[in-house]
Design a protein around this motif. Structure first.
Motif, PDB file in Angstrom:
ATOM      1  N   GLY A  71     -30.810   1.523  64.827  1.00  0.00           N
ATOM      2  CA  GLY A  71     -32.149   0.950  64.699  1.00  0.00           C
ATOM      3  C   GLY A  71     -32.112  -0.401  64.038  1.00  0.00           C
ATOM      4  O   GLY A  71     -31.179  -0.728  63.308  1.00  0.00           O
ATOM      5  N   ALA A  72     -33.115  -1.199  64.319  1.00  0.00           N
ATOM      6  CA  ALA A  72     -33.263  -2.533  63.743  1.00  0.00           C
ATOM      7  C   ALA A  72     -31.980  -3.349  63.881  1.00  0.00           C
ATOM      8  O   ALA A  72     -31.561  -4.037  62.966  1.00  0.00           O
ATOM      9  CB  ALA A  72     -33.706  -2.445  62.291  1.00  0.00           C
ATOM     10  N   GLY A  73     -31.330  -3.220  65.014  1.00  0.00           N
ATOM     11  CA  GLY A  73     -30.144  -4.023  65.295  1.00  0.00           C
ATOM     12  C   GLY A  73     -28.831  -3.409  64.852  1.00  0.00           C
ATOM     13  O   GLY A  73     -27.769  -3.934  65.147  1.00  0.00           O
ATOM     14  N   ALA A  74     -28.863  -2.309  64.139  1.00  0.00           N
ATOM     15  CA  ALA A  74     -27.636  -1.650  63.692  1.00  0.00           C
ATOM     16  C   ALA A  74     -27.405  -0.396  64.530  1.00  0.00           C
ATOM     17  O   ALA A  74     -28.350   0.280  64.919  1.00  0.00           O
ATOM     18  CB  ALA A  74     -27.751  -1.283  62.221  1.00  0.00           C
ATOM     19  N   VAL A  75     -26.135  -0.116  64.809  1.00  0.00           N
ATOM     20  CA  VAL A  75     -25.796   1.070  65.607  1.00  0.00           C
ATOM     21  C   VAL A  75     -24.634   1.820  64.970  1.00  0.00           C
ATOM     22  O   VAL A  75     -23.897   1.278  64.173  1.00  0.00           O
ATOM     23  CB  VAL A  75     -25.432   0.699  67.072  1.00  0.00           C
ATOM     24  CG1 VAL A  75     -26.633   0.135  67.799  1.00  0.00           C
ATOM     25  CG2 VAL A  75     -24.276  -0.265  67.131  1.00  0.00           C
ATOM     26  N   ASP A  76     -24.496   3.096  65.359  1.00  0.00           N
ATOM     27  CA  ASP A  76     -23.392   3.944  64.916  1.00  0.00           C
ATOM     28  C   ASP A  76     -23.228   4.011  63.397  1.00  0.00           C
ATOM     29  O   ASP A  76     -22.124   3.993  62.877  1.00  0.00           O
ATOM     30  CB  ASP A  76     -22.075   3.512  65.564  1.00  0.00           C
ATOM     31  CG  ASP A  76     -22.026   3.845  67.035  1.00  0.00           C
ATOM     32  OD1 ASP A  76     -22.761   4.760  67.454  1.00  0.00           O
ATOM     33  OD2 ASP A  76     -21.266   3.189  67.777  1.00  0.00           O
ATOM     34  N   MET A  77     -24.351   4.096  62.688  1.00  0.00           N
ATOM     35  CA  MET A  77     -24.293   4.189  61.233  1.00  0.00           C
ATOM     36  C   MET A  77     -24.063   5.639  60.825  1.00  0.00           C
ATOM     37  O   MET A  77     -24.664   6.546  61.387  1.00  0.00           O
ATOM     38  CB  MET A  77     -25.594   3.670  60.615  1.00  0.00           C
ATOM     39  CG  MET A  77     -25.809   2.195  60.827  1.00  0.00           C
ATOM     40  SD  MET A  77     -27.369   1.627  60.140  1.00  0.00           S
ATOM     41  CE  MET A  77     -28.516   2.353  61.309  1.00  0.00           C
ATOM     42  N   GLU A  78     -23.205   5.830  59.844  1.00  0.00           N
ATOM     43  CA  GLU A  78     -22.949   7.165  59.304  1.00  0.00           C
ATOM     44  C   GLU A  78     -24.220   7.676  58.625  1.00  0.00           C
ATOM     45  O   GLU A  78     -24.952   6.913  57.991  1.00  0.00           O
ATOM     46  CB  GLU A  78     -21.808   7.116  58.284  1.00  0.00           C
ATOM     47  CG  GLU A  78     -20.481   6.687  58.862  1.00  0.00           C
ATOM     48  CD  GLU A  78     -19.890   7.705  59.832  1.00  0.00           C
ATOM     49  OE1 GLU A  78     -20.058   8.917  59.602  1.00  0.00           O
ATOM     50  OE2 GLU A  78     -19.266   7.275  60.817  1.00  0.00           O
ATOM     51  N   THR A  79     -24.463   8.981  58.761  1.00  0.00           N
ATOM     52  CA  THR A  79     -25.648   9.567  58.153  1.00  0.00           C
ATOM     53  C   THR A  79     -25.293  10.804  57.340  1.00  0.00           C
ATOM     54  O   THR A  79     -24.240  11.415  57.526  1.00  0.00           O
ATOM     55  CB  THR A  79     -26.692   9.985  59.218  1.00  0.00           C
ATOM     56  OG1 THR A  79     -26.148  11.030  60.018  1.00  0.00           O
ATOM     57  CG2 THR A  79     -27.111   8.819  60.085  1.00  0.00           C
ATOM     58  N   LEU A  80     -26.207  11.141  56.466  1.00  0.00           N
ATOM     59  CA  LEU A  80     -26.214  12.412  55.757  1.00  0.00           C
ATOM     60  C   LEU A  80     -27.502  13.101  56.155  1.00  0.00           C
ATOM     61  O   LEU A  80     -28.414  12.469  56.706  1.00  0.00           O
ATOM     62  CB  LEU A  80     -26.188  12.197  54.241  1.00  0.00           C
ATOM     63  CG  LEU A  80     -25.000  11.426  53.668  1.00  0.00           C
ATOM     64  CD1 LEU A  80     -25.240  11.086  52.207  1.00  0.00           C
ATOM     65  CD2 LEU A  80     -23.722  12.228  53.836  1.00  0.00           C
ATOM     66  N   VAL A  81     -27.601  14.379  55.870  1.00  0.00           N
ATOM     67  CA  VAL A  81     -28.853  15.091  56.125  1.00  0.00           C
ATOM     68  C   VAL A  81     -29.226  15.848  54.858  1.00  0.00           C
ATOM     69  O   VAL A  81     -28.365  16.365  54.148  1.00  0.00           O
ATOM     70  CB  VAL A  81     -28.750  16.025  57.358  1.00  0.00           C
ATOM     71  CG1 VAL A  81     -27.779  17.158  57.117  1.00  0.00           C
ATOM     72  CG2 VAL A  81     -30.094  16.531  57.772  1.00  0.00           C
TER      73      VAL A  81
END
Length: 147
Positions: A71-81
């Motif tokens: 989103g907002a120009g960034a891709v494949d960012m690591e996430t937590l839940v």
């Protein structure tokens, strides 16, 4: 013709004021786990999110996730839940809400570059669907159906 506000109040909706920023985003105040924060309302975001730097602020526990954020120009960012979060938007409440956690610095950098205030997170379509949300763009109001 009745006003939208009166019509929706009879259908058990509450109204939440929205603020239109200079960046043309709607912002709102919400509580996560009893703590207020500033959020962008984003109908295009599939999940409600907070910045990874706000985990302790909102008293959230998290675990690793295989989901990648974009989103907002960034891709494949690591996430937590983070699960089992209590969210309040005005008088609307939900418990056991899943929230995606990732680095929102690119979002906040874009906001501050436009002289807008940074946000703690994003209220996404998951909450909007759950609350049967209706947005009144002209009057800058969000309506959420109470249970």
């Amino acid at each position: 013709m009745k006003s939208l506000k009166k019509f929706l109040q009879k259908k058990d909706y509450i109204q939440v004021p929205l603020v239109l920023t200079d960046t043309n985003h709607f912002e709102l105040s919400a509580k996560i786990n009893g703590i207020f924060g500033r959020f962008i309302l984003d109908t295009g975001a599939s999940n409600t999110c907070i910045g990874v730097d706000k985990l302790e602020f909102f008293k959230m526990a998290s675990e690793e996730s295989e989901v990648k954020a974009a989103g907002a120009g960034a891709v494949d960012m690591e996430t937590l839940v983070s699960t089992k979060n209590h969210i309040e938007i005005g008088k609307w409440k939900t418990k056991k809400q899943k929230i995606v956690v990732f680095d929102l610095s690119h979002v906040n950098q874009a906001l501050t570059n436009q002289n807008a205030q940074p946000v703690e997170g994003i209220i996404g379509a998951d909450i909007l669907k759950k609350a049967k949300a209706i947005i009144d763009y002209k009057k800058k109001r969000l309506y959420l159906k109470t249970k």
